[in-house]
Design a protein around this motif. Structure first.
Motif, PDB file in Angstrom:
ATOM      1  N   MET A   1       0.813  -1.222   0.000  1.00  0.00           N
ATOM      2  CA  MET A   1       0.000   0.000   0.000  1.00  0.00           C
ATOM      3  C   MET A   1       0.844   1.270   0.000  1.00  0.00           C
ATOM      4  O   MET A   1       0.350   2.350   0.304  1.00  0.00           O
ATOM      5  CB  MET A   1      -0.943  -0.010   1.196  1.00  0.00           C
ATOM      6  N   LYS A   2       2.127   1.156  -0.346  1.00  0.00           N
ATOM      7  CA  LYS A   2       2.940   2.372  -0.477  1.00  0.00           C
ATOM      8  C   LYS A   2       2.375   3.249  -1.599  1.00  0.00           C
ATOM      9  O   LYS A   2       1.841   2.749  -2.577  1.00  0.00           O
ATOM     10  CB  LYS A   2       4.388   1.999  -0.834  1.00  0.00           C
ATOM     11  N   SER A   3       2.501   4.574  -1.501  1.00  0.00           N
ATOM     12  CA  SER A   3       3.111   5.282  -0.386  1.00  0.00           C
ATOM     13  C   SER A   3       2.091   5.740   0.649  1.00  0.00           C
ATOM     14  O   SER A   3       2.416   6.437   1.604  1.00  0.00           O
ATOM     15  CB  SER A   3       3.851   6.511  -0.918  1.00  0.00           C
ATOM     16  N   THR A   4       0.835   5.309   0.463  1.00  0.00           N
ATOM     17  CA  THR A   4      -0.210   5.653   1.425  1.00  0.00           C
ATOM     18  C   THR A   4       0.130   5.092   2.796  1.00  0.00           C
ATOM     19  O   THR A   4       0.028   5.791   3.812  1.00  0.00           O
ATOM     20  CB  THR A   4      -1.568   5.099   0.958  1.00  0.00           C
ATOM     21  N   LEU A   5       0.515   3.820   2.821  1.00  0.00           N
ATOM     22  CA  LEU A   5       0.891   3.154   4.062  1.00  0.00           C
ATOM     23  C   LEU A   5       2.265   2.530   3.889  1.00  0.00           C
ATOM     24  O   LEU A   5       2.517   1.857   2.891  1.00  0.00           O
ATOM     25  CB  LEU A   5      -0.136   2.071   4.418  1.00  0.00           C
TER      26      LEU A   5
ATOM     27  N   ALA B   1       2.672  -9.020 -15.251  1.00  0.00           N
ATOM     28  CA  ALA B   1       1.457  -9.747 -15.633  1.00  0.00           C
ATOM     29  C   ALA B   1       0.191  -8.963 -15.300  1.00  0.00           C
ATOM     30  O   ALA B   1      -0.771  -8.966 -16.070  1.00  0.00           O
ATOM     31  CB  ALA B   1       1.433 -11.108 -14.946  1.00  0.00           C
ATOM     32  N   ALA B   2       0.165  -8.286 -14.150  1.00  0.00           N
ATOM     33  CA  ALA B   2      -1.045  -7.581 -13.717  1.00  0.00           C
ATOM     34  C   ALA B   2      -1.180  -6.198 -14.336  1.00  0.00           C
ATOM     35  O   ALA B   2      -2.126  -5.469 -14.022  1.00  0.00           O
ATOM     36  CB  ALA B   2      -1.063  -7.475 -12.203  1.00  0.00           C
TER      37      ALA B   2
ATOM     38  N   ARG C   1       1.151  -0.842  -7.109  1.00  0.00           N
ATOM     39  CA  ARG C   1       0.510  -1.732  -8.063  1.00  0.00           C
ATOM     40  C   ARG C   1       1.358  -2.928  -8.496  1.00  0.00           C
ATOM     41  O   ARG C   1       0.830  -3.996  -8.802  1.00  0.00           O
ATOM     42  CB  ARG C   1       0.092  -0.922  -9.304  1.00  0.00           C
ATOM     43  N   ASP C   2       2.661  -2.763  -8.543  1.00  0.00           N
ATOM     44  CA  ASP C   2       3.518  -3.863  -9.001  1.00  0.00           C
ATOM     45  C   ASP C   2       4.025  -4.737  -7.857  1.00  0.00           C
ATOM     46  O   ASP C   2       4.845  -5.627  -8.071  1.00  0.00           O
ATOM     47  CB  ASP C   2       4.714  -3.303  -9.783  1.00  0.00           C
ATOM     48  N   ASN C   3       3.538  -4.469  -6.671  1.00  0.00           N
ATOM     49  CA  ASN C   3       3.986  -5.245  -5.516  1.00  0.00           C
ATOM     50  C   ASN C   3       2.804  -5.519  -4.585  1.00  0.00           C
ATOM     51  O   ASN C   3       2.871  -5.291  -3.388  1.00  0.00           O
ATOM     52  CB  ASN C   3       5.089  -4.494  -4.766  1.00  0.00           C
ATOM     53  N   SER C   4       1.695  -5.985  -5.185  1.00  0.00           N
ATOM     54  CA  SER C   4       0.490  -6.219  -4.396  1.00  0.00           C
ATOM     55  C   SER C   4      -0.231  -7.474  -4.869  1.00  0.00           C
ATOM     56  O   SER C   4      -0.553  -7.606  -6.054  1.00  0.00           O
ATOM     57  CB  SER C   4      -0.456  -5.010  -4.495  1.00  0.00           C
TER      58      SER C   4
END
Length: 290
Positions: A45-49, A203-204, A224-227
């Motif tokens: 959730m970076k950079s929000t969290l 892929a996503a 987005r690329d790490n969730s």
């Protein structure tokens, strides 16, 4: 005299036990009904969290279901939330329920593993969601995006899991500057938030159309690329569509934050993030990126 001392000692132990019991009971009721503590364990959730942020989840926001109760796992004790609050049901209806709003940051129970996840609500029941070349589409329309500058962090093991971040300027050496593209995304209802993209095709970044079923929601991480989120099917280890009954509550404000692998490392505490609102205005998001 010795008998009196023994009696007083017994009374003291009994009173202490009662005090601990009632304290735990009150804390459990408070956690089940009002606010649940939550540590951010990953960078999805970076950079929000950020990893190490600590917040309380507002359980009153969406009402109550079986997922509102905690699971208890202590050694041989393994009590699932459904065992405690199964009477509240696992359908679409929630007791004293309120509907979540697109753009909310929500803690929910994973439909398969039962673990608590935190993501941003993107798709409502009946929506069509798709990602094309890293751009989010909702009901066939692309969301509005604006340049938010560059998000830079130190390339190092983060949090208790000790995982380093993904970088768009990689490979980056230890303690080097790890950069990601920062965009400000505005959803159809006008809610704006920051999303990060490492600009490598993954892929996503190009998906089919997701048709969100009635009584379910579609979630994505801001990083987005790490969730691992609703873009990935549950059969593939993802989140998939999340039933309404699995919503636990809304994350409103960061209470405390520590960048270190232990709370004892006070030099890693992030004082600038204490009591910080999670949902901020577009103007605030733009100022933070400047």
């Amino acid at each position: 005299m010795a008998e009196k001392a023994k009696t007083e000692s017994g009374n003291f132990l009994w009173e202490t036990a009662k005090t601990i019991f009632w304290a735990l009971l009150i804390a459990g009721v408070f956690r089940a009904l009002f606010f649940q503590p939550f540590w951010i364990p990953s960078g999805s959730m970076k950079s929000t969290l950020l990893v190490g942020d600590f917040l309380f989840v507002n359980k009153m926001a969406y009402g109550y279901s079986y997922a509102s109760c905690p699971s208890i796992k202590l050694g041989p004790i393994d009590i699932d939330a459904e065992d405690i609050c199964g009477f509240l049901g696992d359908g679409e209806d929630r007791f004293l329920g309120g509907d979540p709003v697109r753009g909310d940051v929500v803690v929910f129970r994973h439909p398969v593993t039962g673990e608590d996840y935190i993501k941003r609500l993107i798709g409502l029941p009946g929506d069509e969601v798709q990602v094309i070349d890293s751009l989010l589409y909702i009901n066939g329309e692309p969301v509005k995006v604006e340049d938010g500058g560059t998000f830079v962090e130190t390339y190092e093991p983060q949090g208790r899991q000790g995982r380093p971040p993904l970088c768009s300027n990689g490979p980056v050496g230890l303690n080097g500057e790890c950069a990601k593209t920062r965009i400000i995304e505005t959803l159809p209802n006008g809610v704006s938030h920051v999303a990060l993209d490492i600009r490598y095709q993954r892929a996503a970044d190009d998906t089919g159309v997701y048709h969100v079923p009635e009584g379910h929601y579609f979630f994505m991480g801001d990083n987005r690329d790490n969730s691992t989120d609703s873009r990935f099917a549950q059969s593939a280890g993802g989140v998939g569509f999340v039933p309404a009954a699995n919503l636990i509550g809304r994350a409103d404000r960061i209470m405390f934050s520590s960048a270190g692998r232990s709370l004892l490392f006070f030099w890693d505490w992030r004082g600038d993030r204490y009591f910080r609102a999670i949902q901020r205005s577009k103007e605030q998001l733009e100022a933070e990126g400047s």
